[in-house]
Write a protein that holds these residues in place. Structure first.
Motif, PDB file in Angstrom:
ATOM      1  N   GLY A  43       3.893  13.778  -0.999  1.00 25.64           N
ATOM      2  CA  GLY A  43       3.223  12.493  -0.970  1.00 25.64           C
ATOM      3  C   GLY A  43       3.821  11.637   0.121  1.00 25.64           C
ATOM      4  N   ILE A  44       3.155  10.527   0.411  1.00 27.17           N
ATOM      5  CA  ILE A  44       3.724   9.518   1.290  1.00 27.17           C
ATOM      6  C   ILE A  44       3.216   8.166   0.790  1.00 27.17           C
ATOM      7  CG2 ILE A  44       1.895   9.832   3.044  1.00 27.17           C
ATOM      8  CD1 ILE A  44       4.211   9.174   5.145  1.00 27.17           C
ATOM      9  N   TYR A  45       3.866   7.687  -0.281  1.00 23.20           N
ATOM     10  CA  TYR A  45       3.393   6.484  -0.971  1.00 23.20           C
ATOM     11  C   TYR A  45       4.527   5.583  -1.442  1.00 23.20           C
ATOM     12  CZ  TYR A  45       3.950  10.222  -4.456  1.00 23.20           C
ATOM     13  OH  TYR A  45       4.417  11.294  -5.174  1.00 23.20           O
TER      14      TYR A  45
ATOM     15  N   ALA B 124      -1.000   5.569   6.216  1.00 24.78           N
ATOM     16  CA  ALA B 124      -1.004   5.522   7.682  1.00 24.78           C
ATOM     17  C   ALA B 124       0.151   4.678   8.207  1.00 24.78           C
ATOM     18  CB  ALA B 124      -2.344   4.972   8.172  1.00 24.78           C
ATOM     19  N   ARG B 125       0.385   3.549   7.568  1.00 27.40           N
ATOM     20  CA  ARG B 125       1.502   2.695   7.992  1.00 27.40           C
ATOM     21  C   ARG B 125       2.833   3.417   7.805  1.00 27.40           C
ATOM     22  NH1 ARG B 125      -2.114  -1.406   5.901  1.00 27.40           N
ATOM     23  NH2 ARG B 125      -1.422  -1.005   3.761  1.00 27.40           N
TER      24      ARG B 125
ATOM     25  N   GLY C  59       7.456   8.075  12.174  1.00 26.20           N
ATOM     26  CA  GLY C  59       7.519   8.576  13.538  1.00 26.20           C
ATOM     27  C   GLY C  59       6.460   9.590  13.923  1.00 26.20           C
ATOM     28  N   TYR C  60       5.490   9.842  13.053  1.00 25.23           N
ATOM     29  CA  TYR C  60       4.471  10.839  13.378  1.00 25.23           C
ATOM     30  C   TYR C  60       3.694  10.448  14.630  1.00 25.23           C
ATOM     31  CZ  TYR C  60       5.127  13.612   9.153  1.00 25.23           C
ATOM     32  OH  TYR C  60       5.647  14.441   8.187  1.00 25.23           O
TER      33      TYR C  60
ATOM     34  N   TRP D 263      -3.182   2.337  11.564  1.00 24.06           N
ATOM     35  CA  TRP D 263      -2.554   3.306  12.464  1.00 24.06           C
ATOM     36  C   TRP D 263      -2.578   2.765  13.888  1.00 24.06           C
ATOM     37  CZ3 TRP D 263       0.536   7.293  12.236  1.00 24.06           C
ATOM     38  CH2 TRP D 263       0.558   8.270  13.225  1.00 24.06           C
ATOM     39  N   PRO D 264      -1.465   2.856  14.631  1.00 21.24           N
ATOM     40  CA  PRO D 264      -1.425   2.280  15.985  1.00 21.24           C
ATOM     41  C   PRO D 264      -2.521   2.830  16.888  1.00 21.24           C
ATOM     42  CG  PRO D 264       0.776   2.879  15.250  1.00 21.24           C
ATOM     43  CD  PRO D 264      -0.172   3.441  14.235  1.00 21.24           C
TER      44      PRO D 264
END
Length: 371
Positions: free
Chosen positions: A79-81, A171-172, A178-179, A229-230
């Motif tokens: 996950g990424i939360y 996304a943030r 660093g993706y 996302w940048p």
């Protein structure tokens, strides 16, 4: 000159985009190895993704990563939360960068195909009960996607907003980790695909019915991710270009929505897969069986600055080279062949006579290719 080992630039909404050292990408593949069942990457993931980076691939795309805890495919998926999951991803990125590769992350929500047992030897099949660490799942309707899976809860407007914000937050976090590249997972029968296809989306509100309504969730997710996302980093999408069912999602519909996402939200890369939505689909599996789908999208989007990557049983360097030289795709995503040989790209460079220092064979392993 080898086409496979020529550079490619993934464009971005702003700036010059990202130039990659070759056109051999690692496809995202679930590892089911978050031992703590908390979404946090482990030492396994460091060595796993590090081996691809050391093996000559230009872009290493990390497996399907849940944007919410209930968005994971299994309790052992990433996950990424939250802060711990974000910090673990930062270690993977650091490893890939240190070995000369770019790092990409696939973010998604499993929907009704979530809370399943890991697809590994020794595990049961089906839905993990809440009593065993599973969770209630969510989908466009309250009907199970696959036989043997628990019925999901139909998402209401509040639930849809939670999903959209989950993608934006992921996304943030991916940016902070660093993706270099982000990929929205809209394939393989997971939540976004469940909304796209008329086979599983029978809603009667603004998220169901017409193609415009069925693509609404994907458009809103992409818009939210684009804002988070940048703009100088490439944004991509993975699609199931067809359900392999005349009544389902089609390659023509895929081309239409990808064009919309490219023109309105800056999508500049599409990875072309297929299927995964319904059991029993008659999929013509064989070497390069999905490449014709990539070709259709390459042709349909030729006037846009969108890179198309082909995936699906591409295992031979000559096969990959031919796909690129004949213009069927711009890059190749290697899956199972990379699992069997993490140094597939370095070996392919030798086979295609492109084994120069630019092929990024690690100096410690250089002699192995000339024994």
């Amino acid at each position: 000159m080898s086409k496979l080992f020529s550079p490619i630039t993934l464009s971005a909404a702003e700036g010059t985009g990202l130039t990659l050292r070759n056109r051999a990408f690692v496809a995202p593949m679930c590892q089911y190895s978050a031992d703590g069942e908390d979404g946090v990457a482990t030492s396994w993931h460091l060595q796993h993704y590090g081996s691809f980076a050391a093996g000559g691939f230009s872009l290493v795309v990390v497996e399907a990563t849940g944007v919410l805890p209930e968005g994971r495919i299994s309790p052992r998926c990433l996950g990424i939360y939250d802060e711990p999951t974000e910090a673990a991803h930062a270690r993977i990125v650091e490893m890939a960068h240190g070995l000369g590769a770019a790092a990409g992350l696939q973010i998604g929500h499993a929907g009704g195909k979530g809370s399943t047992y890991p697809t590994l030897p020794g595990f049961d099949a089906g839905t993990v009960p809440v009593s065993e660490g599973g969770w209630a799942t969510f989908g466009p309707t309250d009907k199970a996607v696959f036989p043997g899976l628990a019925d999901p809860i139909a998402l209401d407007r509040e639930g849809i907003e939670r999903v959209i914000e989950g993608f934006a937050d992921a996304a943030r976090r991916a940016d902070r980790a660093g993706y270099d590249v982000l990929q929205i997972h809209a394939a393989h029968g997971y939540l976004i695909h469940q909304f796209l296809s008329p086979l599983t989306n029978t809603r009667t509100d603004e998220y169901g019915g017409s193609e415009e309504n069925r693509t609404r969730l994907l458009r809103e997710v992409t818009a939210a991710v684009r804002e988070a996302w940048p703009a100088h980093k490439p944004l991509g999408i993975r699609v199931s270009a067809t359900d392999w069912d005349e009544a389902g999602w089609t390659v023509q519909a895929t081309a239409t929505i990808v064009r919309t996402l490219a023109e309105d939200h800056g999508i500049t890369w599409v990875d072309v897969s297929s299927g995964g939505l319904v059991a029993g689909s008659k999929i013509p599996v064989g070497p390069g069986y999905q490449v014709p789908l990539a070709l259709e999208l390459t042709q349909a989007l030729a006037d846009l600055d969108v890179a198309v990557s082909a995936v699906g049983l591409v295992a031979n360097p000559d096969q990959a080279e031919t796909i690129l030289v004949t213009g069927q795709a711009h890059a190749i995503s290697i899956g199972r062949a990379a699992l069997g040989n993490p140094h597939w790209a370095s070996a392919a460079a030798v086979a295609l006579r492109a084994a120069t220092p630019d092929a990024h064979i690690q100096p410690q392993y250089w002699r192995a290719h000339w024994s």
